[in-house]
Scaffold this active site. Structure first.
Site, PDB file in Angstrom:
ATOM      1  N   THR A 156       0.909  -1.322  -0.011  1.00  0.00           N
ATOM      2  CA  THR A 156       0.123   0.054   0.033  1.00  0.00           C
ATOM      3  C   THR A 156       0.783   1.309   0.009  1.00  0.00           C
ATOM      4  OG1 THR A 156      -1.708  -1.147   1.112  1.00  0.00           O
ATOM      5  CG2 THR A 156      -1.785   1.191   1.074  1.00  0.00           C
ATOM      6  N   TYR A 183      -7.482   0.742  -4.203  1.00  0.00           N
ATOM      7  CA  TYR A 183      -6.103   1.256  -5.179  1.00  0.00           C
ATOM      8  C   TYR A 183      -5.261   0.138  -5.534  1.00  0.00           C
ATOM      9  CZ  TYR A 183      -4.610  -0.124  -0.651  1.00  0.00           C
ATOM     10  OH  TYR A 183      -4.569  -0.954   0.522  1.00  0.00           O
ATOM     11  N   SER A 228       1.127  -7.240  -0.837  1.00  0.00           N
ATOM     12  CA  SER A 228       1.854  -8.403  -0.087  1.00  0.00           C
ATOM     13  C   SER A 228       0.891  -9.673   0.212  1.00  0.00           C
ATOM     14  CB  SER A 228       2.363  -7.748   1.348  1.00  0.00           C
ATOM     15  OG  SER A 228       0.956  -7.417   2.085  1.00  0.00           O
ATOM     16  N   THR A 238       1.257  -4.409   4.383  1.00  0.00           N
ATOM     17  CA  THR A 238       0.719  -4.817   5.708  1.00  0.00           C
ATOM     18  C   THR A 238      -0.067  -6.097   5.732  1.00  0.00           C
ATOM     19  OG1 THR A 238      -1.479  -3.728   5.710  1.00  0.00           O
ATOM     20  CG2 THR A 238       0.389  -2.363   6.250  1.00  0.00           C
ATOM     21  N   ASP A 239      -0.554  -6.539   4.648  1.00  0.00           N
ATOM     22  CA  ASP A 239      -1.306  -7.800   4.733  1.00  0.00           C
ATOM     23  C   ASP A 239      -0.442  -9.053   5.421  1.00  0.00           C
ATOM     24  OD1 ASP A 239      -3.376  -6.582   4.028  1.00  0.00           O
ATOM     25  OD2 ASP A 239      -3.720  -7.695   2.214  1.00  0.00           O
ATOM     26  N   LYS A 251      -1.095  -7.760  12.879  1.00  0.00           N
ATOM     27  CA  LYS A 251      -2.069  -7.049  12.262  1.00  0.00           C
ATOM     28  C   LYS A 251      -3.267  -7.246  12.892  1.00  0.00           C
ATOM     29  CE  LYS A 251      -3.722  -4.712   8.227  1.00  0.00           C
ATOM     30  NZ  LYS A 251      -3.793  -4.903   6.604  1.00  0.00           N
ATOM     31  N   GLU A 258      -2.727 -36.391  26.012  1.00  0.00           N
ATOM     32  CA  GLU A 258      -3.200 -37.185  25.060  1.00  0.00           C
ATOM     33  C   GLU A 258      -2.705 -36.688  23.449  1.00  0.00           C
ATOM     34  OE1 GLU A 258      -7.225 -39.189  22.994  1.00  0.00           O
ATOM     35  OE2 GLU A 258      -7.316 -38.096  24.911  1.00  0.00           O
TER      36      GLU A 258
END
Length: 319
Positions: A13, A27, A60, A93-94, A166, A288
């Site tokens: 971005t 965008y 990203s 940022t993703d 995030k 377990e």
């Protein structure tokens, strides 16, 4: 003499564009190259000598093992040179927390490595990328930034790559460190540290990516009520997945529909790590589950557990 900083651009971005100053969504990410980003923040050249590199130019959400390896190798080569004092990476940022954690585990230097990005495109009247980039360079040249591992700077906050998550899809204040707390903050270019995280990173990890051309195939599956992901687990295993990370419910629980199939696949050497779909807290495995061979992700979220698991598989398959 000014500190010498290498800035590596990967897209995102911060390099996004849309033909409308009001719009902060819709965008095209990764539309601008590194020179445009640097020219938009001339103030950074007042505090550091800058050299820029374009590693990729992607949204990203399309980040890959290949690009992360390329990025880590490039950074290691740059930081091995005396003429480079620190590295700043611009990143979407993703998946920023994933790339940051990957670098946190694979960079072999105690010089500062900082990731930053933006929540709004460069064309928005409220664009945050320029200030974030300036702050990242200010952090990179700070003498106290050495030996802290890879850090993220967003919205004046300094976060460890180990802790950063995030936590909002759109807000400028989109990143936080819910389990560990932030490392510090930046005010008008001045850096303030008030926290540290005692986890192994950079030079102290066992991982060496210099010889790697790819990484083991590791995938993530969710669990939920009426879970049908046992079928997906089989398909992924048959398609070459060496390991799975399960985003468990609560403190790491898995619906019996999926869990029974996972146990069958584990007998065929599938490795399974249990994380949680919950934002904060520890995963707790029963005796377990431990005896069945499930591995506990502790406080790592699924996407970061996947990063660590991929790297661990380059060293061993011992549970």
């Amino acid at each position: 003499m000014k500190p010498r900083i290498a800035i590596l651009a990967t897209g995102g971005t911060i390099a996004g564009v849309i033909n409308d100053a009001i719009s902060t969504t819709g965008y095209k990410a990764g539309a601008l190259d590194i020179e445009v980003l640097l020219n938009a923040v001339p103030q950074i050249k007042e505090i550091a000598s800058i050299v820029g590199y374009q590693v990729s130019n992607i949204d990203s959400s399309d980040m890959s093992n290949e690009i992360q390896l390329k990025l880590a190798k490039k950074i290691n080569k740059l930081l091995a040179k005396d003429e480079i004092d620190a590295v700043v990476i611009t990143h979407g940022t993703d998946t920023m927390e994933e790339s940051a954690y990957f670098l946190h585990l694979t960079i072999k230097s105690d010089k500062p490595v900082i990731l930053t990005g933006a929540m709004r495109p460069s064309t928005a009247m409220s664009a945050d990328g320029s200030k974030n980039l300036y702050n990242a360079v200010a952090l990179a040249i700070n003498v106290k930034s050495k030996s802290k591992g890879v850090m993220i700077v967003m919205n004046d906050r300094i976060l460890s790559a180990r802790a950063a998550v995030k936590t909002h899809t759109l807000n400028l204040d989109a990143f936080s460190s819910p389990d560990f707390g932030d490392l510090g903050y930046i005010l008008d270019g001045k850096v303030y540290f008030y926290n540290t995280i005692e986890k192994l990173h950079t030079k102290n990890t066992p991982f060496d990516i210099d010889y790697l051309e790819d990484l083991p195939k590791v995938d993530i599956l969710y669990t939920y009520s009426n879970d049908g992901n046992g079928i997906a687990a089989k398909a992924l295993f048959e398609n070459g997945s060496q390991a799975l990370v399960i985003a468990g419910s609560g403190s790491g629980n898995i619906h019996k529909n999926q869990k029974n199939i996972l146990k069958e696949l584990m007998k065929k050497n599938l490795i399974v790590v249990i994380s949680s779909r919950i934002q904060t807290g520890e995963v707790i495995l029963s005796k377990e589950d431990e005896n069945s061979g499930f591995i506990c992700a502790q406080d790592l979220n699924p996407q970061k557990a996947r990063i660590l698991l991929m790297l661990a598989l380059t060293k061993t398959k011992d549970l």
